[in-house]
Write a protein that holds these residues in place. Structure first.
Motif, PDB file in Angstrom:
ATOM      1  N   ASP A  70       9.368  12.051   3.211  1.00  0.00           N
ATOM      2  CA  ASP A  70       8.478  13.198   3.372  1.00  0.00           C
ATOM      3  C   ASP A  70       8.317  13.998   4.685  1.00  0.00           C
ATOM      4  OD1 ASP A  70       5.291  12.145   4.252  1.00  0.00           O
ATOM      5  OD2 ASP A  70       6.837  10.561   3.426  1.00  0.00           O
ATOM      6  N   ILE A  71       8.638  13.265   5.695  1.00  0.00           N
ATOM      7  CA  ILE A  71       8.242  13.634   7.004  1.00  0.00           C
ATOM      8  C   ILE A  71       9.915  13.827   7.737  1.00  0.00           C
ATOM      9  CG2 ILE A  71       5.834  13.271   7.420  1.00  0.00           C
ATOM     10  CD1 ILE A  71       6.725  10.999   9.082  1.00  0.00           C
ATOM     11  N   LYS A 126       9.460   7.005   4.387  1.00  0.00           N
ATOM     12  CA  LYS A 126       8.710   8.426   4.868  1.00  0.00           C
ATOM     13  C   LYS A 126       9.532   9.607   4.823  1.00  0.00           C
ATOM     14  CE  LYS A 126       6.174   5.381   7.842  1.00  0.00           C
ATOM     15  NZ  LYS A 126       5.158   5.187   9.227  1.00  0.00           N
ATOM     16  N   GLU A 172       6.731  -9.756   2.124  1.00  0.00           N
ATOM     17  CA  GLU A 172       6.669  -8.929   3.141  1.00  0.00           C
ATOM     18  C   GLU A 172       6.465  -9.817   4.530  1.00  0.00           C
ATOM     19  OE1 GLU A 172       3.324  -5.938   3.576  1.00  0.00           O
ATOM     20  OE2 GLU A 172       3.768  -5.539   5.518  1.00  0.00           O
ATOM     21  N   SER A 220      10.052   7.986  -0.301  1.00  0.00           N
ATOM     22  CA  SER A 220       8.624   8.311   0.193  1.00  0.00           C
ATOM     23  C   SER A 220       7.475   7.731  -0.572  1.00  0.00           C
ATOM     24  CB  SER A 220       8.576   9.892   0.393  1.00  0.00           C
ATOM     25  OG  SER A 220       7.187  10.421   0.683  1.00  0.00           O
ATOM     26  N   ALA A 221       6.762   6.880  -0.035  1.00  0.00           N
ATOM     27  CA  ALA A 221       5.757   6.224  -0.833  1.00  0.00           C
ATOM     28  C   ALA A 221       4.690   7.410  -0.958  1.00  0.00           C
ATOM     29  CB  ALA A 221       5.172   4.985  -0.299  1.00  0.00           C
ATOM     30  N   ARG A 222       4.656   8.268  -0.193  1.00  0.00           N
ATOM     31  CA  ARG A 222       3.446   9.535  -0.107  1.00  0.00           C
ATOM     32  C   ARG A 222       3.774  10.433  -1.217  1.00  0.00           C
ATOM     33  NH1 ARG A 222       1.028  10.292   4.850  1.00  0.00           N
ATOM     34  NH2 ARG A 222      -0.022   8.037   5.030  1.00  0.00           N
ATOM     35  N   ASP A 277      -3.235  -6.174   4.817  1.00  0.00           N
ATOM     36  CA  ASP A 277      -2.146  -5.648   4.134  1.00  0.00           C
ATOM     37  C   ASP A 277      -2.287  -6.485   2.669  1.00  0.00           C
ATOM     38  OD1 ASP A 277      -1.155  -4.385   5.896  1.00  0.00           O
ATOM     39  OD2 ASP A 277       0.568  -5.429   6.246  1.00  0.00           O
ATOM     40  N   PRO A 299       7.164  -3.086  12.800  1.00  0.00           N
ATOM     41  CA  PRO A 299       5.646  -2.601  12.366  1.00  0.00           C
ATOM     42  C   PRO A 299       5.427  -1.268  11.954  1.00  0.00           C
ATOM     43  CG  PRO A 299       5.640  -3.876  14.486  1.00  0.00           C
ATOM     44  CD  PRO A 299       7.136  -3.635  14.205  1.00  0.00           C
ATOM     45  N   GLY A 300       4.727  -0.888  11.022  1.00  0.00           N
ATOM     46  CA  GLY A 300       4.589   0.632  10.665  1.00  0.00           C
ATOM     47  C   GLY A 300       5.661   1.204  10.232  1.00  0.00           C
ATOM     48  N   GLY A 304       6.205   1.211   6.917  1.00  0.00           N
ATOM     49  CA  GLY A 304       5.875   1.450   5.487  1.00  0.00           C
ATOM     50  C   GLY A 304       6.019   0.350   4.610  1.00  0.00           C
ATOM     51  N   LYS A 305       6.366  -0.902   5.097  1.00  0.00           N
ATOM     52  CA  LYS A 305       6.599  -1.832   3.914  1.00  0.00           C
ATOM     53  C   LYS A 305       5.523  -1.888   2.894  1.00  0.00           C
ATOM     54  CE  LYS A 305       6.820  -5.128   7.244  1.00  0.00           C
ATOM     55  NZ  LYS A 305       6.959  -4.041   8.517  1.00  0.00           N
ATOM     56  N   THR A 306       4.322  -1.954   3.557  1.00  0.00           N
ATOM     57  CA  THR A 306       3.067  -2.379   2.573  1.00  0.00           C
ATOM     58  C   THR A 306       2.964  -1.155   1.895  1.00  0.00           C
ATOM     59  OG1 THR A 306       2.063  -3.653   4.458  1.00  0.00           O
ATOM     60  CG2 THR A 306       0.447  -2.734   2.754  1.00  0.00           C
ATOM     61  N   GLU A 307       3.077  -0.065   2.201  1.00  0.00           N
ATOM     62  CA  GLU A 307       2.642   1.248   1.328  1.00  0.00           C
ATOM     63  C   GLU A 307       3.756   1.309   0.259  1.00  0.00           C
ATOM     64  OE1 GLU A 307       0.676   3.687   3.186  1.00  0.00           O
ATOM     65  OE2 GLU A 307       0.926   5.464   2.198  1.00  0.00           O
ATOM     66  N   SER A 339      11.112  -4.974   8.273  1.00  0.00           N
ATOM     67  CA  SER A 339      11.119  -3.721   9.169  1.00  0.00           C
ATOM     68  C   SER A 339      10.433  -4.144  10.544  1.00  0.00           C
ATOM     69  CB  SER A 339      10.731  -2.927   8.450  1.00  0.00           C
ATOM     70  OG  SER A 339       9.206  -2.580   8.371  1.00  0.00           O
ATOM     71  N   ARG A 344      -4.726  -4.297   0.386  1.00  0.00           N
ATOM     72  CA  ARG A 344      -3.956  -3.193   0.296  1.00  0.00           C
ATOM     73  C   ARG A 344      -3.047  -3.412  -0.953  1.00  0.00           C
ATOM     74  NH1 ARG A 344      -1.042  -0.824   5.120  1.00  0.00           N
ATOM     75  NH2 ARG A 344      -0.126   0.715   4.007  1.00  0.00           N
TER      76      ARG A 344
HETATM   77  N1  LIG Z   1       4.294  10.404   5.878  1.00  0.00           N
HETATM   78  C1  LIG Z   1       4.327   9.033   5.216  1.00  0.00           C
HETATM   79  N2  LIG Z   1       3.503   7.816   5.694  1.00  0.00           N
HETATM   80  C2  LIG Z   1       3.518   6.815   5.395  1.00  0.00           C
HETATM   81  C3  LIG Z   1       4.462   6.577   4.230  1.00  0.00           C
HETATM   82  N3  LIG Z   1       4.298   5.258   4.112  1.00  0.00           N
HETATM   83  C4  LIG Z   1       3.664   4.868   4.910  1.00  0.00           C
HETATM   84  N4  LIG Z   1       3.314   5.643   5.826  1.00  0.00           N
HETATM   85  C5  LIG Z   1       2.272   5.507   6.833  1.00  0.00           C
HETATM   86  O1  LIG Z   1       2.781   4.508   8.042  1.00  0.00           O
HETATM   87  C6  LIG Z   1       1.634   3.831   8.580  1.00  0.00           C
HETATM   88  C7  LIG Z   1       2.397   2.244   8.500  1.00  0.00           C
HETATM   89  O2  LIG Z   1       2.512   1.894   6.996  1.00  0.00           O
HETATM   90  P1  LIG Z   1       2.535   0.461   6.395  1.00  0.00           P
HETATM   91  O3  LIG Z   1       2.827   0.414   5.061  1.00  0.00           O
HETATM   92  O4  LIG Z   1       1.367  -0.337   6.895  1.00  0.00           O
HETATM   93  O5  LIG Z   1       3.802  -0.264   7.422  1.00  0.00           O
HETATM   94  P2  LIG Z   1       4.210  -1.767   7.545  1.00  0.00           P
HETATM   95  O6  LIG Z   1       3.625  -2.048   8.851  1.00  0.00           O
HETATM   96  O7  LIG Z   1       5.632  -1.812   7.389  1.00  0.00           O
HETATM   97  O8  LIG Z   1       3.428  -2.484   6.404  1.00  0.00           O
HETATM   98  C8  LIG Z   1       0.452   4.020   7.643  1.00  0.00           C
HETATM   99  O9  LIG Z   1      -0.366   4.807   8.217  1.00  0.00           O
HETATM  100  C9  LIG Z   1       1.013   4.477   6.412  1.00  0.00           C
HETATM  101  O10 LIG Z   1       0.131   5.585   5.834  1.00  0.00           O
HETATM  102  C10 LIG Z   1       5.321   7.651   3.730  1.00  0.00           C
HETATM  103  O11 LIG Z   1       5.925   7.494   2.954  1.00  0.00           O
HETATM  104  N5  LIG Z   1       5.120   8.893   4.298  1.00  0.00           N
END
Ligand SMILES: Nc1nc2c(ncn2[C@@H]2O[C@H](COP(=O)(O)OP(=O)(O)O)[C@@H](O)[C@H]2O)c(=O)[nH]1
Ligand SMILES: [Mg+2]
Ligand SMILES: [Zn+2]
Lengths: 133, 281
Positions: B169-170, B167, B119, B198-200, B74, B40-41, B43-46, B38, B77
């Motif tokens: 949720d948003i 994500k 990842e 939504s990982a949240r 990462d 960056p950001g 939500g892969k890691t989450e 994906s 985490r």
């Molecule tokens: N609202 C929301 N934010 C999320 C979710 N998953 C990840 N994030 C936020 O998105 C940002 C990037 O997430 P991260 O897992 O580091 O993304 P990566 O770069 O793809 O590994 C972080 O600030 C997370 O807290 C989700 O399900 N919902």
């Protein structure tokens, strides 16, 4: 910028070419590059010139033979130019079982060896006709 | 005097071969690789942290590699999930390659690991061209990234075997148009499954794990149109770039490059003939 990795892979492929010409100077490399290969031609050209430095490809010209994307839907027989962004869903039956006939190529199809360097070919401009394969 | 040598040599053939070998070797050890791609950001890691924790709670042996240009965040985490995790620093390289994955596994990957999640570097362009020996390629996009993402990155989405929206949720706040997103995915990759997560909130959790386990159990993953090329096109059991042994359907790659043709021959040309040429656009 994986074009740099692609360029380095090209140089490796050429210097190890099984034609036994590993150390003959190469004046041009012909690359078949599909529209859907995910490589930017200009960026690749730039990286290629860097990757060639200090090898038998130093100064070699990169001739890119662009291949447009084409798909065919076996179930209904439709055949179409995929375009970019590609249409890979069948425009006739809306099916998802098409196959790509062309467009993902990233192949070195020819090397030109010669002392003459990269200058323009007296027979005409550079472009290379797509070979049948 | 000038000579032209005809080759039919796929540029990325080395990576494809190494990936095929790695896939077969890992299959023989009972391990299936899942490649996560994906921006960056996204939500892969989450999401991965949650999926790893779920796997651990179900007693499924999993492990994860996480690639980054520079930091170890990462891995820290992911390690909270309580499973083996290792950071791969690519030192600025924008993608992973198969032999980089292999190098990480030696002496680390525990015997009996069922699923190995990778990842990839946050990037939707470069990693798409590199098979890592995976049997399932997952491409993620968050609801904030725009519905046209699949059209802007057709190679990544076109070769996905599972598309995960993150994500969710948003989604409302972001004005995410799910139907438009699905239509765009369908244009470049008809038939690929799209799931919302939504990982949240924990919604859609376990979907990635379930799909991965199904593939590990021998189920054939989705074969994207973009991967149906060359000699194996049109068959449902083609091996993509797979050059390894057939150790079950889980060992096949669905996103190959044009095959290597070893038809190599040299023939002399006069300078005037040069590379077989004619004027064209
Ligand atoms: N609202 C929301 N934010 C999320 C979710 N998953 C990840 N994030 C936020 O998105 C940002 C990037 O997430 P991260 O897992 O580091 O993304 P990566 O770069 O793809 O590994 C972080 O600030 C997370 O807290 C989700 O399900 N919902
Ligand atoms: Mg991350
Ligand atoms: Zn059709």
């Amino acid at each position: 910028m994986h074009e740099m990795s692609v360029a380095v892979a090209m140089v490796e492929q050429v210097t190890e070419a099984p034609a036994g010409d590993g150390h003959a100077k190469v004046s041009a490399v012909v690359l078949r590059l599909g529209e859907l290969a995910g490589v930017v031609a200009d960026s690749l050209r730039f990286c290629f010139s860097l990757a060639c430095a200090g090898t038998v490809l130093e100064g070699a010209e990169l001739l890119i033979d662009h291949v447009p994307g084409r798909a065919r839907c076996a179930p209904c027989g439709a055949e179409w130019a995929t375009g970019m962004p590609p249409q890979l869903c069948c425009p006739q039956c809306e099916g998802g079982r098409a196959e790509l006939l062309a467009g993902r190529e990233m192949q070195i199809v020819a090397l030109r060896h010669g002392e003459d360097g990269p200058g323009p070919d007296p027979a005409g401009p550079v472009p290379v006709h797509a070979k049948e394969s | 005097m000038c000579r032209v040598v005809d080759l039919q040599q796929a540029v990325l053939v080395k990576n494809d071969e190494r990936a095929g070998t790695l896939r077969a070797e890992l299959a023989a050890r009972g391990t299936t690789v899942i490649n996560l791609l994906s921006s960056p950001g996204s939500g892969k890691t989450e999401l991965l942290e949650a999926e790893l924790a779920l796997a651990a709670s179900r007693g499924v042996p999993v492990a994860a590699l996480t690639a980054d240009l520079a930091t170890e965040h990462d891995a820290e985490r992911l390690a909270r999930a309580g499973v083996p995790v290792k950071q791969v620093l690519t030192d600025g390289l924008c993608h992973l390659e198969a032999d980089m994955v292999r190098a990480q596994l030696e002496g680390w990957l525990p015997d009996g690991t069922r699923l190995l999640f990778v990842e990839n570097v946050g990037n939707l362009v470069c990693p798409a061209s590199y098979d890592l020996g995976e049997s399932l390629r997952v491409v993620l996009a968050s609801v904030t990234e725009g519905e046209d993402k699949p059209l802007k990155y057709p190679t990544a989405f076109g070769l996905a075997q599972l598309v995960v929206v993150t994500k969710d949720d948003i989604a409302e706040a972001a004005g995410f148009d799910e139907e438009a997103f699905r239509a765009n995915v369908r244009q470049v990759n008809p038939g690929v499954e799209v799931v919302l997560t939504s990982a949240r909130r924990g919604t859609g959790l376990g979907l990635v794990l379930d799909r991965a386990l199904a593939v590990a159990a021998g189920e054939q993953a989705h074969r994207p149109v973009m991967a149906r090329t060359g000699e194996d096109a049109g068959t449902d059991t083609g091996t993509g770039t797979g050059t390894g042994t057939e150790a079950g359907s889980g060992t096949e790659s669905a996103h190959g490059h044009t095959h290597l043709h070893t038809r190599v021959h040299a023939h002399p040309h006069t300078q005037a003939a040069g590379v077989p040429a004619r004027s064209q656009s």
